[in-house]
Design a protein around this motif. Structure first.
Motif, PDB file in Angstrom:
ATOM      1  N   MET A   5      -4.319  13.662  18.397  1.00 22.97           N
ATOM      2  CA  MET A   5      -2.884  13.529  18.153  1.00 22.97           C
ATOM      3  C   MET A   5      -2.479  14.263  16.886  1.00 22.97           C
ATOM      4  N   VAL A   6      -1.301  14.835  16.930  1.00 24.33           N
ATOM      5  CA  VAL A   6      -0.765  15.512  15.757  1.00 24.33           C
ATOM      6  C   VAL A   6      -0.079  14.451  14.901  1.00 24.33           C
ATOM      7  N   TRP A   7      -0.730  14.051  13.821  1.00 30.88           N
ATOM      8  CA  TRP A   7      -0.200  12.986  12.963  1.00 30.88           C
ATOM      9  C   TRP A   7       0.661  13.590  11.862  1.00 30.88           C
ATOM     10  N   THR A   8       1.880  13.911  12.215  1.00 35.15           N
ATOM     11  CA  THR A   8       2.828  14.366  11.208  1.00 35.15           C
ATOM     12  C   THR A   8       3.422  13.140  10.522  1.00 35.15           C
ATOM     13  N   THR A   9       4.079  13.361   9.424  1.00 33.68           N
ATOM     14  CA  THR A   9       4.678  12.237   8.692  1.00 33.68           C
ATOM     15  C   THR A   9       5.684  11.464   9.545  1.00 33.68           C
ATOM     16  N   PRO A  10       6.608  12.120  10.261  1.00 37.80           N
ATOM     17  CA  PRO A  10       7.546  11.345  11.086  1.00 37.80           C
ATOM     18  C   PRO A  10       6.853  10.510  12.165  1.00 37.80           C
ATOM     19  N   VAL A  11       5.804  11.049  12.769  1.00 38.32           N
ATOM     20  CA  VAL A  11       5.074  10.292  13.793  1.00 38.32           C
ATOM     21  C   VAL A  11       4.413   9.069  13.171  1.00 38.32           C
ATOM     22  N   ALA A  12       3.786   9.244  12.024  1.00 43.98           N
ATOM     23  CA  ALA A  12       3.139   8.127  11.348  1.00 43.98           C
ATOM     24  C   ALA A  12       4.162   7.070  10.940  1.00 43.98           C
ATOM     25  N   VAL A  13       5.304   7.497  10.406  1.00 44.42           N
ATOM     26  CA  VAL A  13       6.347   6.548  10.008  1.00 44.42           C
ATOM     27  C   VAL A  13       6.863   5.789  11.227  1.00 44.42           C
ATOM     28  N   PHE A  14       7.066   6.477  12.336  1.00 51.09           N
ATOM     29  CA  PHE A  14       7.545   5.845  13.562  1.00 51.09           C
ATOM     30  C   PHE A  14       6.584   4.744  14.019  1.00 51.09           C
ATOM     31  N   PHE A  15       5.279   5.045  14.071  1.00 54.87           N
ATOM     32  CA  PHE A  15       4.316   4.049  14.529  1.00 54.87           C
ATOM     33  C   PHE A  15       4.129   2.915  13.522  1.00 54.87           C
ATOM     34  N   ILE A  16       4.223   3.219  12.244  1.00 53.99           N
ATOM     35  CA  ILE A  16       4.141   2.166  11.230  1.00 53.99           C
ATOM     36  C   ILE A  16       5.336   1.221  11.362  1.00 53.99           C
ATOM     37  N   CYS A  17       6.517   1.776  11.607  1.00 53.39           N
ATOM     38  CA  CYS A  17       7.708   0.939  11.809  1.00 53.39           C
ATOM     39  C   CYS A  17       7.552   0.035  13.026  1.00 53.39           C
ATOM     40  N   ILE A  18       7.010   0.563  14.103  1.00 51.33           N
ATOM     41  CA  ILE A  18       6.792  -0.255  15.300  1.00 51.33           C
ATOM     42  C   ILE A  18       5.816  -1.384  14.994  1.00 51.33           C
ATOM     43  N   ALA A  19       4.725  -1.074  14.312  1.00 47.99           N
ATOM     44  CA  ALA A  19       3.741  -2.110  13.969  1.00 47.99           C
ATOM     45  C   ALA A  19       4.358  -3.176  13.070  1.00 47.99           C
ATOM     46  N   LEU A  20       5.134  -2.763  12.078  1.00 48.47           N
ATOM     47  CA  LEU A  20       5.785  -3.725  11.187  1.00 48.47           C
ATOM     48  C   LEU A  20       6.798  -4.589  11.937  1.00 48.47           C
ATOM     49  N   MET A  21       7.519  -3.986  12.888  1.00 46.36           N
ATOM     50  CA  MET A  21       8.467  -4.762  13.691  1.00 46.36           C
ATOM     51  C   MET A  21       7.742  -5.812  14.525  1.00 46.36           C
ATOM     52  N   LEU A  22       6.623  -5.443  15.110  1.00 48.90           N
ATOM     53  CA  LEU A  22       5.871  -6.399  15.923  1.00 48.90           C
ATOM     54  C   LEU A  22       5.340  -7.558  15.075  1.00 48.90           C
ATOM     55  N   VAL A  23       4.836  -7.258  13.892  1.00 50.15           N
ATOM     56  CA  VAL A  23       4.362  -8.312  12.988  1.00 50.15           C
ATOM     57  C   VAL A  23       5.532  -9.193  12.555  1.00 50.15           C
ATOM     58  N   GLY A  24       6.642  -8.572  12.183  1.00 54.03           N
ATOM     59  CA  GLY A  24       7.817  -9.322  11.763  1.00 54.03           C
ATOM     60  C   GLY A  24       8.366 -10.206  12.872  1.00 54.03           C
ATOM     61  N   MET A  25       8.425  -9.676  14.091  1.00 54.98           N
ATOM     62  CA  MET A  25       8.923 -10.464  15.219  1.00 54.98           C
ATOM     63  C   MET A  25       7.998 -11.636  15.532  1.00 54.98           C
ATOM     64  N   THR A  26       6.696 -11.434  15.384  1.00 53.53           N
ATOM     65  CA  THR A  26       5.749 -12.524  15.619  1.00 53.53           C
ATOM     66  C   THR A  26       5.964 -13.648  14.610  1.00 53.53           C
ATOM     67  N   ILE A  27       6.092 -13.288  13.349  1.00 57.80           N
ATOM     68  CA  ILE A  27       6.329 -14.297  12.311  1.00 57.80           C
ATOM     69  C   ILE A  27       7.660 -15.005  12.546  1.00 57.80           C
ATOM     70  N   TRP A  28       8.698 -14.231  12.866  1.00 58.57           N
ATOM     71  CA  TRP A  28      10.023 -14.794  13.120  1.00 58.57           C
ATOM     72  C   TRP A  28       9.969 -15.772  14.306  1.00 58.57           C
ATOM     73  N   GLU A  29       9.250 -15.405  15.351  1.00 65.75           N
ATOM     74  CA  GLU A  29       9.135 -16.261  16.541  1.00 65.75           C
ATOM     75  C   GLU A  29       8.402 -17.561  16.215  1.00 65.75           C
ATOM     76  N   LEU A  30       7.373 -17.480  15.386  1.00 63.13           N
ATOM     77  CA  LEU A  30       6.638 -18.690  15.011  1.00 63.13           C
ATOM     78  C   LEU A  30       7.499 -19.611  14.151  1.00 63.13           C
ATOM     79  N   LYS A  31       8.315 -19.052  13.283  1.00 62.36           N
ATOM     80  CA  LYS A  31       9.169 -19.857  12.401  1.00 62.36           C
ATOM     81  C   LYS A  31      10.406 -20.385  13.119  1.00 62.36           C
ATOM     82  N   SER A  32      10.976 -19.582  14.012  1.00 61.35           N
ATOM     83  CA  SER A  32      12.220 -19.946  14.687  1.00 61.35           C
ATOM     84  C   SER A  32      12.168 -19.462  16.136  1.00 61.35           C
ATOM     85  N   PRO A  33      11.726 -20.323  17.057  1.00 62.87           N
ATOM     86  CA  PRO A  33      11.634 -19.898  18.468  1.00 62.87           C
ATOM     87  C   PRO A  33      12.992 -19.409  18.990  1.00 62.87           C
TER      88      PRO A  33
END
Length: 102
Positions: A5-33
């Motif tokens: 894969m061509v890991w350019t900065t925008p691609v890395a930022v995009f995937f990091i944002c997705i990972a952070l969103m998934l972690v954040g949504m998991t925490i949010w779901e556990l705290k407030s269904p």
């Protein structure tokens, strides 16, 4: 392992944002269904549903932008193809809209 894969900065930022969103949504779901809510989408959705729809929409915006970047350069007489940061910002704005109002 990731040499294919061509890991350019925008691609890395995009995937990091997705990972952070998934972690954040998991925490949010556990705290407030979540509960079903009806926005402007044609069905009742939960936060997870809206995240999934928003991520798909964001991916399509990015794909369309990358696919048409050469045409944009030609149509608007640009010296170089437009930056993929434009599609990143547009896709994150669309994701935020779907999450908030969808």
């Amino acid at each position: 392992m990731f040499d294919w894969m061509v890991w350019t900065t925008p691609v890395a930022v995009f995937f990091i944002c997705i990972a952070l969103m998934l972690v954040g949504m998991t925490i949010w779901e556990l705290k407030s269904p979540t509960t079903l809510r009806r926005g402007w989408l044609p069905m009742a959705t939960t936060r997870g549903d809206r995240l999934f729809i928003g991520l798909l929409s964001a991916a399509y915006v990015n794909l369309v932008f990358v696919g048409l970047a050469g045409k944009f350069q030609e149509w608007f007489s640009l010296e170089a193809e437009p930056s993929v940061w434009i599609s990143f910002v547009l896709s994150m704005a669309l994701l935020a809209l779907v999450m908030r109002k969808g």
